[in-house]
Write an enzyme that holds these catalytic residues in place. Structure first.
Site, mmCIF file in Angstrom:
data_model
loop_
_atom_site.group_PDB
_atom_site.id
_atom_site.type_symbol
_atom_site.label_atom_id
_atom_site.label_comp_id
_atom_site.label_asym_id
_atom_site.label_seq_id
_atom_site.Cartn_x
_atom_site.Cartn_y
_atom_site.Cartn_z
ATOM 1 N N ASN A 104 1.146 -1.243 0.146
ATOM 2 C CA ASN A 104 -0.183 0.149 -0.140
ATOM 3 C C ASN A 104 0.837 0.968 0.170
ATOM 4 O O ASN A 104 1.409 1.614 1.329
ATOM 5 C CB ASN A 104 -0.401 0.277 1.353
ATOM 6 C CG ASN A 104 -2.241 0.886 1.233
ATOM 7 O OD1 ASN A 104 -1.715 1.929 -0.089
ATOM 8 N ND2 ASN A 104 -2.324 0.916 2.069
ATOM 9 N N ARG B 100 -2.512 -1.658 -3.105
ATOM 10 C CA ARG B 100 -4.023 -1.469 -3.596
ATOM 11 C C ARG B 100 -3.397 -0.406 -4.296
ATOM 12 O O ARG B 100 -2.722 1.101 -4.217
ATOM 13 C CB ARG B 100 -3.923 -1.028 -1.827
ATOM 14 C CG ARG B 100 -4.131 0.237 -1.406
ATOM 15 C CD ARG B 100 -4.637 0.774 -0.219
ATOM 16 N NE ARG B 100 -6.516 1.407 -0.309
ATOM 17 C CZ ARG B 100 -6.382 2.507 0.787
ATOM 18 N NH1 ARG B 100 -5.443 3.083 1.250
ATOM 19 N NH2 ARG B 100 -7.257 3.268 0.357
ATOM 20 N N HIS C 100 -12.913 2.493 0.143
ATOM 21 C CA HIS C 100 -12.566 1.561 1.066
ATOM 22 C C HIS C 100 -13.449 0.060 0.670
ATOM 23 O O HIS C 100 -13.785 -0.463 1.343
ATOM 24 C CB HIS C 100 -13.724 2.352 2.201
ATOM 25 C CG HIS C 100 -12.680 3.552 3.163
ATOM 26 N ND1 HIS C 100 -13.644 4.275 3.744
ATOM 27 C CD2 HIS C 100 -11.739 3.366 3.229
ATOM 28 C CE1 HIS C 100 -12.666 4.872 4.399
ATOM 29 N NE2 HIS C 100 -11.837 4.390 4.273
ATOM 30 N N ASN D 291 -10.271 7.209 10.714
ATOM 31 C CA ASN D 291 -9.842 7.938 10.054
ATOM 32 C C ASN D 291 -10.219 8.901 9.259
ATOM 33 O O ASN D 291 -10.276 9.909 8.946
ATOM 34 C CB ASN D 291 -7.643 8.177 10.212
ATOM 35 C CG ASN D 291 -7.575 9.360 10.044
ATOM 36 O OD1 ASN D 291 -8.488 10.590 10.714
ATOM 37 N ND2 ASN D 291 -6.201 10.108 9.158
ATOM 38 N N ARG E 238 -11.090 15.753 7.180
ATOM 39 C CA ARG E 238 -11.811 15.598 5.960
ATOM 40 C C ARG E 238 -13.281 16.233 6.501
ATOM 41 O O ARG E 238 -13.512 15.452 7.657
ATOM 42 C CB ARG E 238 -12.152 14.139 5.082
ATOM 43 C CG ARG E 238 -11.048 14.344 4.615
ATOM 44 C CD ARG E 238 -11.177 12.926 3.977
ATOM 45 N NE ARG E 238 -9.983 12.339 2.972
ATOM 46 C CZ ARG E 238 -9.503 10.861 3.072
ATOM 47 N NH1 ARG E 238 -11.098 10.406 3.238
ATOM 48 N NH2 ARG E 238 -8.482 10.663 2.898
ATOM 49 N N ASP F 188 -8.413 12.369 16.688
ATOM 50 C CA ASP F 188 -8.277 11.374 17.119
ATOM 51 C C ASP F 188 -8.954 11.134 18.328
ATOM 52 O O ASP F 188 -9.689 12.375 18.839
ATOM 53 C CB ASP F 188 -6.822 10.735 17.444
ATOM 54 C CG ASP F 188 -6.967 9.087 18.148
ATOM 55 O OD1 ASP F 188 -8.218 9.370 18.490
ATOM 56 O OD2 ASP F 188 -5.741 8.947 17.748
ATOM 57 N N ARG G 193 -9.882 9.330 20.360
ATOM 58 C CA ARG G 193 -9.679 8.645 21.457
ATOM 59 C C ARG G 193 -9.172 10.007 22.239
ATOM 60 O O ARG G 193 -9.860 10.059 23.121
ATOM 61 C CB ARG G 193 -8.786 8.254 21.802
ATOM 62 C CG ARG G 193 -8.653 6.900 21.619
ATOM 63 C CD ARG G 193 -7.371 5.415 21.171
ATOM 64 N NE ARG G 193 -6.730 6.218 20.060
ATOM 65 C CZ ARG G 193 -5.966 5.727 19.396
ATOM 66 N NH1 ARG G 193 -5.854 4.210 19.530
ATOM 67 N NH2 ARG G 193 -6.004 5.981 18.159
ATOM 68 N N GLU H 12 -8.506 -5.835 4.879
ATOM 69 C CA GLU H 12 -8.417 -4.688 3.599
ATOM 70 C C GLU H 12 -7.436 -5.965 3.084
ATOM 71 O O GLU H 12 -7.414 -6.274 1.751
ATOM 72 C CB GLU H 12 -7.776 -3.812 3.573
ATOM 73 C CG GLU H 12 -9.313 -3.031 3.681
ATOM 74 C CD GLU H 12 -9.298 -1.694 3.829
ATOM 75 O OE1 GLU H 12 -8.029 -1.190 5.181
ATOM 76 O OE2 GLU H 12 -8.937 -0.880 3.135
#
Ligand code: AMP
Length: 396
Positions: A7, A91, A180, A209, A239, A282, A284, A383
């Site tokens: 990737n 990918r 995705h 993310n 985004r 993030d 968290r 993936e």
């Protein structure tokens, strides 16, 4: 069989060497700071190996060489020669309308990937660098391209067309493509295996993310939230998600910015990072901030949950019902609070979460109550396994 999954990003390259049948990962790692200086992080789980090395990587070719060197290293490696690697799966982010499946890489395939650069200018050039570096260094090893967009090619025109003048679609291919796709396809297959049937109305929430939802019927994509690019749909880490196009014009005019500068703001400084006043992308950190009373962090979480919930409702309407709701990717797999926030208020659709069962991170498990009409799953995505399986199949 051993498949190397690559990737490649503009300055990074992730890899996994894996068995496409069992899913066993022999080794995996990451090359970072390509074109700057270069750092390799390598892990071989079965040997309990973790190595971090500073290695000059002026281009992706040196990164691939470093990956092969460490894979063949007598102490830290897992193969004795490059011939043990049966094929390489790459990918590739944007396959345009040309690819409804994966493709054995030859000159025609590469030409088609290059032709998609105007549609995927942020990702395809980097993916091509990874492919070209592998071709140079492993010329005899078959290479396969696996596209993020391919799974979504079953969408009907009413889902993928934008209501803009027809010529932009006819001449330039401006439409919803969706991303995705490899993750959504993995989930569709897992749901079929876990539920023992295919004719199900499924909404998959890939929340990480980057986030996207897919409406799936009979294992096939009917609609998805990302579009021409991965910028739209629900708000993401950085985004913006769906936004009135007039916002672009306003920022450009009033802050004297070019379109490219505005796009950078919408891609890199928006989403939950923007909403939280720059605290974090993030989840968290946002949960921690909200718990300490930061209202902007709370708003970022509320907005994200609200928009995901709206897409679930929209897709249930598009599918004419809902049998299975899935959460996957970083937030979907680990975000106990976020899953609860999203499911709250969806009881009218037949979604009844079991709050105790929902307290899990990263396992594959049903989290709905026994009497929930809709079965709610957490399914860790994979993936890389999809890429390895496609690659093994096409390289045979
Ligand atoms: P991904 O892009 O799929 O790797 O997902 C990365 C995101 O998952 C991170 O930005 C985190 O916000 C989120 N994440 C990871 N662990 C947790 C957790 N325990 N709770 C909430 N969010 C998490």
């Amino acid at each position: 069989m051993k498949i190397l999954v690559i990737n490649a990003g503009s300055s990074s390259l992730k890899y996994q060497l894996m068995d496409p049948q069992s899913g066993d990962v022999f080794a995996k790692g990451l090359c970072e700071r390509i074109g700057i200086d270069g750092r390799l992080t390598h892990k071989a789980p079965a040997k309990d190996v973790k190595v971090v090395r500073e290695i000059p990587m002026p281009t992706h070719a040196e990164a691939i060489t470093a990956v092969l060197d460490i894979l063949m290293d007598p102490v830290n490696g897992v193969v004795s020669s490059v011939d043990e690697i049966d094929a390489v799966g790459h990918r590739v982010v944007h396959g345009g309308s040309k690819f409804a499946g994966s493709c054995l890489i030859d000159e025609a395939c590469l030409e088609a990937v290059r032709a998609c650069i105007p549609l995927g200018p942020l990702h395809n050039p980097a993916n091509l660098l990874g492919i070209e570096a592998c071709q140079k260094i492993m010329p005899k090893t078959p290479q396969v391209a696996v596209f993020d967009t391919a799974y979504h090619m079953t969408m009907p025109p009413k889902a993928y067309r934008y209501a803009i003048p027809d010529e932009y679609y006819e001449n330039d291919g401006l439409r919803r493509y969706g991303f995705h796709g490899t993750s959504h396809r993995y989930i569709a297959k897992r749901v079929e295996a876990l539920m023992g049937r295919k004719d199900l109305k499924v909404v998959n929430c890939h929340l990480g993310n980057g986030s996207s939802l897919a409406a799936i019927y009979n294992g096939e994509c009917q609609d998805t939230s990302m579009g021409l690019s991965p910028l739209c749909g629900v708000p993401m880490g950085t985004r913006v998600g769906d936004v009135d196009a007039t916002v672009l014009q306003f920022i450009a005019k009033n802050y004297n910015k070019s379109i490219d500068e505005v796009m950078t703001i919408l891609n890199k400084k928006s989403g939950v990072l923007g909403l939280s006043g720059g605290v974090s992308s993030d989840f968290r950190d946002l949960e921690a901030g909200a718990a300490e009373g930061n209202e902007k962090c709370q708003l970022a979480l509320d907005k994200f949950a609200y928009e995901v919930k709206k897409f679930i409702g929209a897709y249930a309407a598009a599918l004419g019902g809902l049998d299975v709701l899935v959460f996957t990717a970083g937030v979907g797999e680990n975000g106990v609070l976020m899953r609860q926030m999203i499911c709250e208020g969806l009881e009218f659709l037949g979604v009844k979460l079991d709050v105790e069962k929902n307290k899990l991170r990263g396992d594959e498990r049903i989290i709905s109550a026994a009497d929930s009409k809709v079965t709610v799953w957490v399914i860790p995505t994979n993936e890389e396994l999809m890429i390895a399986q496609d690659t093994a199949e096409l390289a045979k």
